[in-house]
Design a protein around this motif. Structure first.
Motif, mmCIF file in Angstrom:
data_model
loop_
_atom_site.group_PDB
_atom_site.id
_atom_site.type_symbol
_atom_site.label_atom_id
_atom_site.label_comp_id
_atom_site.label_asym_id
_atom_site.label_seq_id
_atom_site.Cartn_x
_atom_site.Cartn_y
_atom_site.Cartn_z
ATOM 1 N N THR A 196 11.616 9.647 10.728
ATOM 2 C CA THR A 196 10.497 8.707 10.720
ATOM 3 C C THR A 196 9.372 9.191 9.827
ATOM 4 N N PHE A 197 9.052 10.483 9.913
ATOM 5 C CA PHE A 197 8.000 11.050 9.076
ATOM 6 C C PHE A 197 8.380 10.966 7.597
ATOM 7 N N ALA A 198 9.652 11.252 7.278
ATOM 8 C CA ALA A 198 10.095 11.197 5.880
ATOM 9 C C ALA A 198 10.000 9.777 5.327
ATOM 10 N N VAL A 199 10.396 8.789 6.158
ATOM 11 C CA VAL A 199 10.331 7.397 5.718
ATOM 12 C C VAL A 199 8.889 6.974 5.479
ATOM 13 N N LEU A 200 7.994 7.313 6.432
ATOM 14 C CA LEU A 200 6.589 6.958 6.275
ATOM 15 C C LEU A 200 5.988 7.644 5.052
ATOM 16 N N PHE A 201 6.337 8.893 4.836
ATOM 17 C CA PHE A 201 5.805 9.653 3.704
ATOM 18 C C PHE A 201 6.241 9.039 2.377
ATOM 19 N N CYS A 202 7.472 8.533 2.318
ATOM 20 C CA CYS A 202 7.995 7.962 1.067
ATOM 21 C C CYS A 202 7.575 6.512 0.871
ATOM 22 N N VAL A 203 7.484 5.747 1.956
ATOM 23 C CA VAL A 203 7.242 4.309 1.842
ATOM 24 C C VAL A 203 5.757 3.978 1.783
ATOM 25 N N PHE A 204 4.921 4.795 2.430
ATOM 26 C CA PHE A 204 3.498 4.451 2.531
ATOM 27 C C PHE A 204 2.822 4.262 1.165
ATOM 28 N N PRO A 205 3.044 5.130 0.149
ATOM 29 C CA PRO A 205 2.394 4.876 -1.152
ATOM 30 C C PRO A 205 2.737 3.509 -1.741
ATOM 31 N N PHE A 206 4.002 3.105 -1.632
ATOM 32 C CA PHE A 206 4.388 1.791 -2.158
ATOM 33 C C PHE A 206 3.756 0.673 -1.332
ATOM 34 N N TYR A 207 3.701 0.861 -0.004
ATOM 35 C CA TYR A 207 3.074 -0.125 0.870
ATOM 36 C C TYR A 207 1.589 -0.287 0.527
ATOM 37 N N TYR A 208 0.912 0.838 0.300
ATOM 38 C CA TYR A 208 -0.514 0.775 -0.028
ATOM 39 C C TYR A 208 -0.729 0.171 -1.413
ATOM 40 N N ALA A 209 0.216 0.401 -2.324
ATOM 41 C CA ALA A 209 0.119 -0.238 -3.648
ATOM 42 C C ALA A 209 0.212 -1.753 -3.517
ATOM 43 N N ILE A 210 1.089 -2.225 -2.622
ATOM 44 C CA ILE A 210 1.195 -3.671 -2.391
ATOM 45 C C ILE A 210 -0.107 -4.219 -1.824
ATOM 46 N N LEU A 211 -0.682 -3.510 -0.843
ATOM 47 C CA LEU A 211 -1.962 -3.943 -0.270
ATOM 48 C C LEU A 211 -3.042 -4.015 -1.343
ATOM 49 N N THR A 212 -3.123 -2.992 -2.182
ATOM 50 C CA THR A 212 -4.153 -2.957 -3.221
ATOM 51 C C THR A 212 -3.957 -4.072 -4.238
#
Length: 281
Positions: free
Chosen positions: A21-37
């Motif tokens: 779960t930590f690995a997935v969040l660590f890898c996916v969060f930057p892309f998720y935040y890029a979508i938000l931005t």
């Protein structure tokens, strides 16, 4: 005793799931935040928020139409596809020769290929620039195909040679007994077996060509011939001191999606290609 084993197993599984779960969040969060931005405008870009408050698609229109990312996407697709095609065509024949044809200096040649793949790009930038100018390819997509192929080919040859060595020799001998020639053996026998390895190496070569920046910045000066990484770096705001973060993130999302789609489509082949040949016999 049984309860203790169950508790240990449960604790072991819990650690694995938490780590995953930590690995997935660590890898996916930057892309998720890029979508938000990419969906924010104005002062919203600088406010910390982890959930969308609105959907402003103007950043995507600005990136694709006004800043010419659509044209750059086509250039990147063309360059990366041609690079992968050349690399795989040359690599499968070269790997056959290196894995199946005995000749003096074969191990030294493989070692040389491995060493060439370790060279940093900046170390050969001047030589590549002179070669591109000599061939008349400066400010053309052909210069990028040449430079990307030069750096991707040693890696693909090395990997496919390793996979080729893991294929039983009996398959080749049976094809020779049936009267098959070398070209037929490569196409009908080795190519289907090497499909996972071809997909894996081809995708890695595609990603390398897709993300490359230094050669694309050096060899291309025309705006309509730029690839995506260079085009994004050229984004400018309304003033000298303004960076259009919304448009940059929108372009980054659009550029990342093709790689994600390719990985999802070929994920089974990629896993098979990474594990095939690891155990021989």
């Amino acid at each position: 005793m049984k309860t203790t084993r169950q508790q240990r197993k449960l604790g072991h599984n819990l650690v694995i799931y938490l780590g995953a779960t930590f690995a997935v969040l660590f890898c996916v969060f930057p892309f998720y935040y890029a979508i938000l931005t990419s969906l924010r405008t104005g002062q919203e870009l600088f406010l910390p928020a982890y959930f969308p408050s609105g959907y402003h698609w103007s950043n995507y229109v600005t990136a694709l139409v006004d800043n010419g990312i659509a044209r750059s996407l086509l250039n990147s697709v063309l360059v990366a596809t041609i690079t992968v095609g050349i690399c795989l065509l040359v690599s499968i024949t070269a790997s056959f020769a290196l894995a199946r044809v005995p000749f003096r200096g074969r191990k030294f040649l493989l070692f040389t290929i491995l060493c060439v793949s370790m060279f940093p790009q900046v170390a050969v930038l001047t030589g590549m620039f002179e070669l591109v100018r000599f061939l008349g390819l400066y400010d053309s997509l052909g210069a990028l195909v040449l430079s990307y192929t030069t750096f991707s080919l040693p890696f693909t040859v090395w990997v496919l040679t390793t996979f080729m060595k893991s294929i039983p020799v009996e398959l080749e001998e049976a094809a020779i007994v049936d009267g098959a020639k070398t070209g037929t053996i490569i196409r009908r026998v080795f190519a289907p077996i090497l499909a996972p390895a071809l997909v894996t190496t081809g995708l890695l070569a595609f990603i390398g060509a897709w993300n490359e920046f230094m050669f694309a910045l050096t060899f291309i000066i025309s705006g309509d011939k730029r690839t995506v990484p260079v085009a994004i770096s050229m984004f400018s705001g309304a003033s000298t001191f303004e960076l259009p973060w919304g448009s940059i993130m929108a372009a980054s999302v659009v550029v990342t999606l093709p790689i994600i789609v390719l990985v999802l489509i070929f994920q089974k082949r990629i896993v098979s290609g990474l594990t095939s040949g690891a155990i021989k016999g």
